[in-house]
Design a protein around this motif. Structure first.
Motif, mmCIF file in Angstrom:
data_model
loop_
_atom_site.group_PDB
_atom_site.id
_atom_site.type_symbol
_atom_site.label_atom_id
_atom_site.label_comp_id
_atom_site.label_asym_id
_atom_site.label_seq_id
_atom_site.Cartn_x
_atom_site.Cartn_y
_atom_site.Cartn_z
ATOM 1 N N MET A 1 -6.856 -2.192 -5.184
ATOM 2 C CA MET A 1 -7.756 -1.458 -4.286
ATOM 3 C C MET A 1 -7.441 -1.830 -2.831
ATOM 4 N N THR A 2 -7.471 -0.862 -1.927
ATOM 5 C CA THR A 2 -7.118 -1.123 -0.534
ATOM 6 C C THR A 2 -8.267 -1.830 0.182
ATOM 7 N N ASP A 3 -7.917 -2.908 0.883
ATOM 8 C CA ASP A 3 -8.938 -3.635 1.640
ATOM 9 C C ASP A 3 -9.085 -2.991 3.014
ATOM 10 N N ARG A 4 -10.221 -2.296 3.252
ATOM 11 C CA ARG A 4 -10.409 -1.534 4.488
ATOM 12 C C ARG A 4 -10.670 -2.443 5.691
ATOM 13 N N THR A 5 -10.973 -3.747 5.483
ATOM 14 C CA THR A 5 -11.258 -4.631 6.621
ATOM 15 C C THR A 5 -9.956 -5.157 7.199
ATOM 16 N N TRP A 6 -8.901 -5.007 6.458
ATOM 17 C CA TRP A 6 -7.591 -5.478 6.925
ATOM 18 C C TRP A 6 -6.803 -4.300 7.491
ATOM 19 N N HIS A 7 -6.075 -4.537 8.581
ATOM 20 C CA HIS A 7 -5.224 -3.490 9.137
ATOM 21 C C HIS A 7 -3.846 -4.044 9.401
ATOM 22 N N ALA A 8 -2.868 -3.202 9.253
ATOM 23 C CA ALA A 8 -1.477 -3.641 9.468
ATOM 24 C C ALA A 8 -1.224 -3.896 10.949
ATOM 25 N N SER A 9 -0.394 -4.897 11.220
ATOM 26 C CA SER A 9 -0.059 -5.192 12.618
ATOM 27 C C SER A 9 0.915 -4.141 13.146
ATOM 28 N N THR A 10 1.044 -4.062 14.470
ATOM 29 C CA THR A 10 1.977 -3.107 15.086
ATOM 30 C C THR A 10 3.394 -3.366 14.605
ATOM 31 N N GLU A 11 3.761 -4.669 14.483
ATOM 32 C CA GLU A 11 5.119 -5.019 14.036
ATOM 33 C C GLU A 11 5.364 -4.505 12.615
ATOM 34 N N GLN A 12 4.345 -4.700 11.771
ATOM 35 C CA GLN A 12 4.503 -4.245 10.369
ATOM 36 C C GLN A 12 4.662 -2.716 10.309
ATOM 37 N N ALA B 1 6.284 -3.592 1.467
ATOM 38 C CA ALA B 1 6.366 -2.149 1.768
ATOM 39 C C ALA B 1 5.469 -1.358 0.819
ATOM 40 N N ALA B 2 5.455 -1.736 -0.454
ATOM 41 C CA ALA B 2 4.637 -1.012 -1.437
ATOM 42 C C ALA B 2 3.152 -1.215 -1.142
ATOM 43 N N SER B 3 2.756 -2.456 -0.784
ATOM 44 C CA SER B 3 1.351 -2.740 -0.478
ATOM 45 C C SER B 3 0.918 -1.955 0.754
ATOM 46 N N LEU B 4 1.805 -1.946 1.753
ATOM 47 C CA LEU B 4 1.490 -1.243 2.990
ATOM 48 C C LEU B 4 1.347 0.255 2.738
ATOM 49 N N GLU B 5 2.205 0.766 1.896
ATOM 50 C CA GLU B 5 2.155 2.202 1.575
ATOM 51 C C GLU B 5 0.825 2.539 0.900
ATOM 52 N N ALA B 6 0.396 1.664 -0.029
ATOM 53 C CA ALA B 6 -0.874 1.894 -0.728
ATOM 54 C C ALA B 6 -2.042 1.829 0.257
ATOM 55 N N HIS B 7 -1.959 0.897 1.196
ATOM 56 C CA HIS B 7 -3.021 0.756 2.188
ATOM 57 C C HIS B 7 -3.089 1.994 3.090
ATOM 58 N N LEU B 8 -1.911 2.514 3.476
ATOM 59 C CA LEU B 8 -1.851 3.660 4.396
ATOM 60 C C LEU B 8 -2.517 4.901 3.802
ATOM 61 N N VAL B 9 -2.486 5.000 2.495
ATOM 62 C CA VAL B 9 -3.079 6.172 1.842
ATOM 63 C C VAL B 9 -4.570 6.271 2.166
ATOM 64 N N CYS C 1 -4.648 2.999 10.375
ATOM 65 C CA CYS C 1 -3.261 2.552 10.229
ATOM 66 C C CYS C 1 -2.301 3.745 10.215
ATOM 67 N N ARG C 2 -2.762 4.891 9.658
ATOM 68 C CA ARG C 2 -1.880 6.074 9.673
ATOM 69 C C ARG C 2 -1.632 6.533 11.109
ATOM 70 N N ARG C 3 -2.716 6.459 11.961
ATOM 71 C CA ARG C 3 -2.536 6.829 13.371
ATOM 72 C C ARG C 3 -1.568 5.863 14.040
ATOM 73 N N GLY C 4 -1.737 4.580 13.710
ATOM 74 C CA GLY C 4 -0.847 3.557 14.269
ATOM 75 C C GLY C 4 0.590 3.790 13.831
ATOM 76 N N LEU C 5 0.748 4.214 12.595
ATOM 77 C CA LEU C 5 2.092 4.474 12.065
ATOM 78 C C LEU C 5 2.743 5.640 12.817
ATOM 79 N N ALA C 6 1.925 6.664 13.111
ATOM 80 C CA ALA C 6 2.459 7.830 13.833
ATOM 81 C C ALA C 6 2.962 7.420 15.205
ATOM 82 N N GLU C 7 2.222 6.475 15.846
ATOM 83 C CA GLU C 7 2.644 6.024 17.184
ATOM 84 C C GLU C 7 3.885 5.144 17.104
ATOM 85 N N ALA C 8 3.978 4.373 16.013
ATOM 86 C CA ALA C 8 5.095 3.420 15.889
ATOM 87 C C ALA C 8 6.403 4.096 15.476
ATOM 88 N N ALA C 9 6.261 5.258 14.861
ATOM 89 C CA ALA C 9 7.467 5.886 14.295
ATOM 90 C C ALA C 9 8.353 6.485 15.382
#
Lengths: 281, 290
Positions: A1-12, A28-36, A41-49
């Protein structure tokens, strides 16, 4: 289950977006599951990409999906050094399918079995030249090209393509017949006496098809081969030895060589017809 | 639109055994969309095959895009600038739509895989087949297969498009889409299309050639073809047996072509009327699609 209190760092996120293949697989697999399940974090991913990396990844993915399935023959041709385009065109020849190989192998095996049955290579020498001729008939019959008439109006259609396909078919036929010939009762030079007649009949069929229908050309040449052998056998008082005599084998080889050379010259002289619907009707 | 012809045929003939398919045909085609009308067996497909370098003519002179396609070099030059849709394209059952168009692109000398695949996706997108491009052709409907055929003809934006009955099997919406597509994709190109759909000719073509029994019977604008029936088309409640041709319209009235009786209700002729006046009973024997 994804822990909503945790967020991926910018580096990750940066690492995941741009170099996910370098990231440790479990991370990578854990991060992918969390992003769902995590908008932030999805917004952060869009900025980082990096848009360029994403575009090229997407193109690579679609290119991989769109890559047509390669047949065994096509893969073999590429391994042998053929350019991928030519390999695709040659591999599309009907005679180069598994069913064609099986047919050749079956006829070759039957001819060898008959030869072994009578203790002489005669049946094999009679049947073997007809095998490549049949492969030519299957491969160049009307409508044999997978896209039909549309292929004729293209720059690569013509003698170059016909010859490449013919070489591929004859190579496979000759290789299978050659292997079968190893099982003949007398493995001597005479066991290779089918090679020149086979070449002459195959190239002769291609040459004749610039005048008449391919089926007719194949019937004329194949029938002519069988009738000639039968006539000689009959004239020699039904003596099989006459058909196997050194002088007969030599005469057959010289005739086949002459027919083959003439057929090659005809193919060259009438190459214009090979470039249109006038051939292989 | 009148510009210098890019294609000309002078005294071109072609026979198959005792059958004469083209009989000393003279014709010229300029950039834009040129229609070819005629009943089955009139020689349309033979003419298109000759212009697409698929068949040689028996006699006559040909000029296609400035070269003589009867020579090896000329033929190669034409094929490099040609898109061709045969009347009956062969479709390998195991090929997907993508495989099919990709195979044609290879034959058209698109050696670089990435560029070729981009072009294949582009032309399949033009005919709205993006979503089914990886389905086997054997699973596609007749209309979809026709669109696959059209897509392969559009590879590389050719200068010459030869399309043999491109709208056969397309539904009305797809035919409309095809007309739009030709307007954009074939801009500046010389397009030759044979069809039985006279409304396609009226909607698309600036020039139309009518072939009957291997001979050119009309060359000119679609409006000029329609004008051939001026004063010879009338509507009536009942069939008039003196008319050359007659059929019941969707409104339940009878449309006649011939010499109208006194007091007949003359109507504005269409391209189909003009064609029927020319083709007469030959067209009646092989009726045009409505």
């Amino acid at each position: 289950m994804t822990d909503r209190t945790w967020h991926a760092s910018t580096e990750q996120l940066h690492g995941f977006a741009n170099h996910s293949e370098l990231m440790e697989q479990t991370t990578a697999a854990s991060l992918e599951a969390h992003l769902v399940g995590c908008d932030a974090c999805r917004r952060g991913l869009a900025e980082a990409a990096d848009p360029v990396t994403i575009a090229s990844s997407w193109e690579a993915l679609t290119d991989r999906i769109d890559q047509p399935r390669r047949s065994m023959v096509e893969r073999a041709l590429v391994r042998l050094g053929a350019r991928s385009g030519w390999a695709r065109l040659v591999a599309a020849t009907p005679g180069l399918r598994a069913s064609g190989f099986a047919g050749i192998a079956l006829v070759a095996a039957a001819a060898v079995a008959m030869a072994r049955g009578i203790g002489a290579e005669g049946p094999f020498l009679v049947a073997a030249p007809l095998v490549p001729l049949a492969a030519v008939a299957v491969s160049f019959r009307p409508g044999a090209d997978p896209i039909g008439e549309a292929s004729v109006a293209t720059p690569m259609h013509g003698m170059g393509l016909v010859l490449r396909r013919a070489v591929a078919i004859l190579t496979v036929s000759f290789a299978l017949l050659g292997v079968a010939a190893l099982a003949l009762p007398d493995l001597d030079l005479e066991a290779a006496a089918w090679v020149l007649p086979a070449l002459a009949l195959s190239v002769g069929a291609i040459a004749l098809s610039t005048w008449i229908r391919l089926e007719t050309a194949v019937a004329v040449l194949g029938g002519g081969w069988l009738m000639t052998l039968t006539a000689i056998w009959w004239l020699a008082g039904r003596d099989v030895v006459a058909v196997h005599s050194q002088s007969f084998v030599l005469a057959t080889q010289l005739t086949a060589l002459a027919v083959g050379v003439v057929a090659m010259a005809v193919v060259g002289a009438r190459r214009d017809r090979l470039a249109t619907l006038e051939a292989f009707r | 639109m009148t510009t210098t012809p890019t294609i000309s045929l002078v005294g071109v003939s072609k026979g198959f055994g005792s059958t004469i398919a083209l009989d000393h045909v003279d014709a010229a085609f300029a950039p834009g969309i040129n229609g070819l009308l005629g009943p089955n067996g009139a020689g349309k497909t033979t003419m298109l095959r000759i212009l697409a370098t698929v068949l040689p003519a028996d006699q006559g002179r040909l000029d296609v895009l400035g070269v003589d396609p009867t020579t090896g070099d000329g033929r190669l030059s034409v094929r490099r600038r040609l898109g061709y849709l045969p009347q009956e394209p062969g479709f390998h059952r195991q090929f997907s739509a993508f495989d099919f168009v990709d195979y044609v692109a290879i034959l058209k000398e698109w050696a670089d895989r990435k560029t070729r695949h981009d072009e294949v996706r582009r032309v399949l997108g033009l005919v709205d087949l993006d979503s089914v491009m990886h389905k086997r052709i054997g699973q596609l409907s007749g209309g979809m297969r026709r669109r696959v055929g059209i897509a392969q003809a559009l590879i590389g934006r050719p200068d010459l498009l030869v399309l043999d009955e491109p709208t056969a099997g397309l539904d009305p919406e797809q035919r409309l889409r095809f007309r739009e597509l030709l307007g954009t994709e074939a801009s500046g190109a010389t397009v030759l299309l044979s069809t039985h759909q006279t409304d396609d000719v009226a909607a698309l073509c600036h020039n139309v050639v009518v072939l009957l029994s291997g001979q050119v019977r009309y060359t000119g604008t679609p409006a000029g073809l329609a004008a051939l029936a001026e004063g010879r088309v009338w509507l009536a409640a009942d069939r008039d047996l003196r008319a050359e041709l007659a059929w019941i319209t969707g409104e339940g009235r009878v449309r006649h072509i011939g010499d109208p009786p006194a007091g007949a209700q003359l109507v504005e002729p269409t391209v189909e009327d003009g064609y029927l006046v020319l083709a007469g009973h030959q067209a009646h024997a092989a009726p045009l699609a409505s």
